[in-house]
Scaffold this motif. Structure first.
Motif, short mmCIF file in Angstrom:
data_model
loop_
_atom_site.label_atom_id
_atom_site.label_comp_id
_atom_site.label_asym_id
_atom_site.label_seq_id
_atom_site.Cartn_x
_atom_site.Cartn_y
_atom_site.Cartn_z
N GLN B 199 58.49 12.11 49.26
CA GLN B 199 59.68 12.76 49.82
C GLN B 199 59.30 13.94 50.72
O GLN B 199 60.03 14.28 51.65
CB GLN B 199 60.52 13.25 48.64
CG GLN B 199 61.97 13.58 48.96
CD GLN B 199 62.67 14.21 47.74
OE1 GLN B 199 62.24 14.00 46.59
NE2 GLN B 199 63.72 14.99 48.01
N PHE B 200 58.14 14.56 50.45
CA PHE B 200 57.71 15.74 51.21
C PHE B 200 56.32 15.51 51.81
O PHE B 200 55.34 16.09 51.37
CB PHE B 200 57.70 16.98 50.32
CG PHE B 200 59.06 17.38 49.82
CD1 PHE B 200 59.90 18.15 50.62
CD2 PHE B 200 59.52 16.97 48.58
CE1 PHE B 200 61.17 18.52 50.18
CE2 PHE B 200 60.79 17.34 48.12
CZ PHE B 200 61.62 18.11 48.92
N PRO B 201 56.25 14.65 52.84
CA PRO B 201 54.94 14.34 53.42
C PRO B 201 54.28 15.56 54.10
O PRO B 201 53.07 15.54 54.31
CB PRO B 201 55.25 13.24 54.45
CG PRO B 201 56.71 13.35 54.72
CD PRO B 201 57.35 13.91 53.49
N GLY B 202 55.04 16.58 54.37
CA GLY B 202 54.47 17.79 54.97
C GLY B 202 53.77 18.68 53.97
O GLY B 202 53.26 19.75 54.32
N THR B 203 53.75 18.24 52.70
CA THR B 203 53.03 18.99 51.69
C THR B 203 51.86 18.16 51.17
O THR B 203 51.81 16.94 51.35
CB THR B 203 53.92 19.31 50.47
OG1 THR B 203 54.25 18.07 49.80
CG2 THR B 203 55.21 20.00 50.88
N VAL B 221 50.02 21.48 41.82
CA VAL B 221 49.82 22.45 42.89
C VAL B 221 50.41 21.87 44.18
O VAL B 221 50.06 20.76 44.58
CB VAL B 221 48.33 22.77 43.09
CG1 VAL B 221 48.13 23.73 44.25
CG2 VAL B 221 47.73 23.33 41.81
N VAL B 222 51.32 22.60 44.80
CA VAL B 222 51.92 22.19 46.07
C VAL B 222 51.37 23.09 47.17
O VAL B 222 51.40 24.32 47.03
CB VAL B 222 53.46 22.27 46.03
CG1 VAL B 222 54.05 21.89 47.39
CG2 VAL B 222 54.02 21.37 44.93
N ARG B 223 50.89 22.48 48.24
CA ARG B 223 50.31 23.25 49.35
C ARG B 223 50.95 22.81 50.67
O ARG B 223 51.12 21.61 50.90
CB ARG B 223 48.80 23.04 49.42
CG ARG B 223 48.03 23.65 48.25
CD ARG B 223 46.61 23.09 48.12
NE ARG B 223 45.83 23.23 49.34
CZ ARG B 223 45.20 24.33 49.73
NH1 ARG B 223 45.24 25.42 48.99
NH2 ARG B 223 44.52 24.36 50.85
N SER B 224 51.26 23.76 51.52
CA SER B 224 51.78 23.43 52.85
C SER B 224 51.72 24.68 53.73
O SER B 224 51.81 25.80 53.23
CB SER B 224 53.22 22.94 52.78
OG SER B 224 53.72 22.72 54.10
N ALA B 225 51.57 24.46 55.03
CA ALA B 225 51.64 25.57 55.97
C ALA B 225 53.08 26.04 56.15
O ALA B 225 53.33 27.12 56.67
CB ALA B 225 51.04 25.16 57.32
N THR B 231 58.56 25.46 48.62
CA THR B 231 59.68 25.80 47.74
C THR B 231 60.53 24.56 47.43
O THR B 231 60.91 24.32 46.27
CB THR B 231 60.56 26.89 48.41
OG1 THR B 231 59.72 28.01 48.69
CG2 THR B 231 61.69 27.31 47.50
N ALA B 232 60.79 23.76 48.44
CA ALA B 232 61.65 22.58 48.25
C ALA B 232 60.96 21.53 47.38
O ALA B 232 61.58 20.96 46.47
CB ALA B 232 62.01 21.99 49.62
N ALA B 233 59.67 21.30 47.63
CA ALA B 233 58.96 20.30 46.85
C ALA B 233 58.85 20.76 45.39
O ALA B 233 59.00 19.98 44.45
CB ALA B 233 57.58 20.03 47.44
N MET B 234 58.58 22.05 45.23
CA MET B 234 58.43 22.54 43.86
C MET B 234 59.77 22.48 43.12
O MET B 234 59.80 22.22 41.90
CB MET B 234 57.87 23.96 43.90
CG MET B 234 57.20 24.37 42.62
SD MET B 234 56.01 23.15 41.94
CE MET B 234 54.45 24.01 42.12
N ALA B 235 60.86 22.71 43.82
CA ALA B 235 62.18 22.57 43.18
C ALA B 235 62.38 21.13 42.70
O ALA B 235 62.94 20.90 41.61
CB ALA B 235 63.29 22.97 44.16
N ALA B 236 61.91 20.18 43.49
CA ALA B 236 62.03 18.77 43.09
C ALA B 236 61.16 18.48 41.86
O ALA B 236 61.54 17.69 40.99
CB ALA B 236 61.63 17.86 44.26
N VAL B 237 60.00 19.12 41.78
CA VAL B 237 59.14 18.95 40.60
C VAL B 237 59.84 19.52 39.37
O VAL B 237 59.90 18.88 38.31
CB VAL B 237 57.76 19.62 40.81
CG1 VAL B 237 56.94 19.58 39.52
CG2 VAL B 237 57.01 18.96 41.96
N GLN B 238 60.40 20.71 39.53
CA GLN B 238 61.11 21.32 38.39
C GLN B 238 62.29 20.47 37.96
O GLN B 238 62.59 20.35 36.77
CB GLN B 238 61.58 22.73 38.76
CG GLN B 238 60.44 23.73 38.84
CD GLN B 238 60.93 25.15 39.04
OE1 GLN B 238 61.63 25.43 40.02
NE2 GLN B 238 60.58 26.03 38.12
#
Lengths: 255, 255
Positions: B199-203, B221-225, B231-238
């Motif tokens: 869902q978040f290929p930019g991460t 661990v989520v990483r992105s420039a 924040t959005a990907a981590m919200a989806a993980v939570q």
């Protein structure tokens, strides 16, 4: 399997993982493997760390597996989407990824059919032709594919897997090591130490400076497959220390 | 010098030294450099460890310096016979080794003419065209040759040299990182986590299992420039943790 202790046996390590390159995780496997191999009479000649990118892993593996007797990989064999080691190594060998029936059966028995999720089933996949390396810690196996050993990244599991493959490895000449800490500036040790290296070309002599709490100097390490050369070169090092009045500690054991 | 924070800036590390490959010394420079570069907006893309052999050092350097924006080397710039980094890098660039007049003068003033031994004079040698990198710890300088920074192997000195070259480095996009420890089997996290990655290929999302004292799980661990994507990907993980009833710790700071 075949003992040929008169020959050198070489190995390389390929560490796979963004977590090492980002600094999140301090790699501990390289130092452990280096010592373990040395005791097994195998010399670690190169190590590389590459990111979780298929082409990078495959290219590095192909550079190493054609050049060294053995390649060990660590990391990337878990159940998540970022665990792409098996796929990448299959690409390197130009073979498909297949499910290994024995790994599948073992893991299904361990987890129970209802808990043997697709993610866990991924861990039963091998590059075609791959054989299993036992994992006594957490069941999901490592893999041997020709001269490549695909090991876990978690140090405790990686170490347990190594013990399982010890009988499979060809044993080479053991390299003997002895060290001496000299409490003098490395730059003053340098001249006579260089002469000892020239006098004993069958050895490899390293000098590693130390600084601690006002004390400084260098630890001299002599390495050779011929233990008599280690002893002779180290005697020459001790002799120049005595001549020059350099304080030196006791010699380490030869190991 | 030039700030171009919209671009990626890449780096590689070449660790030079038999002592690392023999397991005598645990490398500490890779993890330090990885974090330091990350904070500077530069991404460490590859690391290699090679033995004290001129051709090995030169070949590895040439493979890396043409591919990455910067290469950092550590080790092999001391006064002893096994310190062959400068010579090897000169071979890689196809240039001679020359004495750097400023390095020579500085070191002569520091040690005094009578103590400026041939071994110490060796440390004033650079590949032709090399510029000095200051060493505030023990005078003998590091070297910049084009996009290659030749640093000491002793961590304290290597770290001090890095501070000196910070202003010389092009600053890239910072990669933001956030982590979350989830107390559930990694194999159960794997499915939904893979979906978040899709869902978040930019991460770039990593999962790192932990086991300690009966507790186990995985640190995600989520990483992105793009900090908003983190924040959005981590919200989806939570969100999937809450849905599945996975216990999770507090989110780390975004850093």
């Amino acid at each position: 399997m075949t003992a040929t202790p008169s020959q050198d046996v070489s190995a390389a390590l390929l560490i796979i993982g963004d977590e090492i390159l980002s600094g999140r995780t301090q790699d501990l496997n390289m130092a452990y493997l280096a010592k373990w191999l040395n005791e097994a009479g195998i010399q670690l000649k190169e190590a590389r760390v590459v990111p979780d990118i298929e082409a990078e892993i495959a290219d590095a593996l192909n550079a190493m597996r054609t050049r060294y007797d053995y390649v060990f990989t660590t990391g990337g064999i878990g159940p998540t989407h970022d665990d792409i080691t098996v796929d990448s190594i299959a690409v390197a060998f130009g073979v498909p990824v297949v499910t290994h029936p024995e790994a599948y059966a073992k893991m299904e028995a361990y987890y129970g059919a209802e808990n043997f999720t697709p993610a866990r089933q991924r861990m039963a996949r091998v590059p075609e032709g791959g054989e299993l390396v036992e994992n006594p810690v957490s069941i999901a196996p490592g893999i041997r594919k020709d001269n490549v050993f695909i090991l876990a990244g978690v140090p405790k599991i990686m170490q347990a897997m190594l013990e399982g493959i010890r009988p499979l490895l060809r044993v080479g000449r053991k390299v003997w090591t002895q060290s001496l800490s000299i409490h003098a500036p490395e730059s003053k040790i340098a001249g006579p130490l260089g002469s000892v290296q020239e006098q004993f070309p069958g050895t490899s002599i390293g000098s590693y400076p130390f600084y601690k709490a006002g004390d400084y100097g260098a630890q001299v390490v002599v390495r050779s497959a011929d233990v008599a050369l280690v002893t002779a070169a180290m005697a020459a090092v001790q002799a120049f220390c005595a001549d020059a009045g350099f304080k030196a500690d006791e010699l380490s054991e030869i190991a």
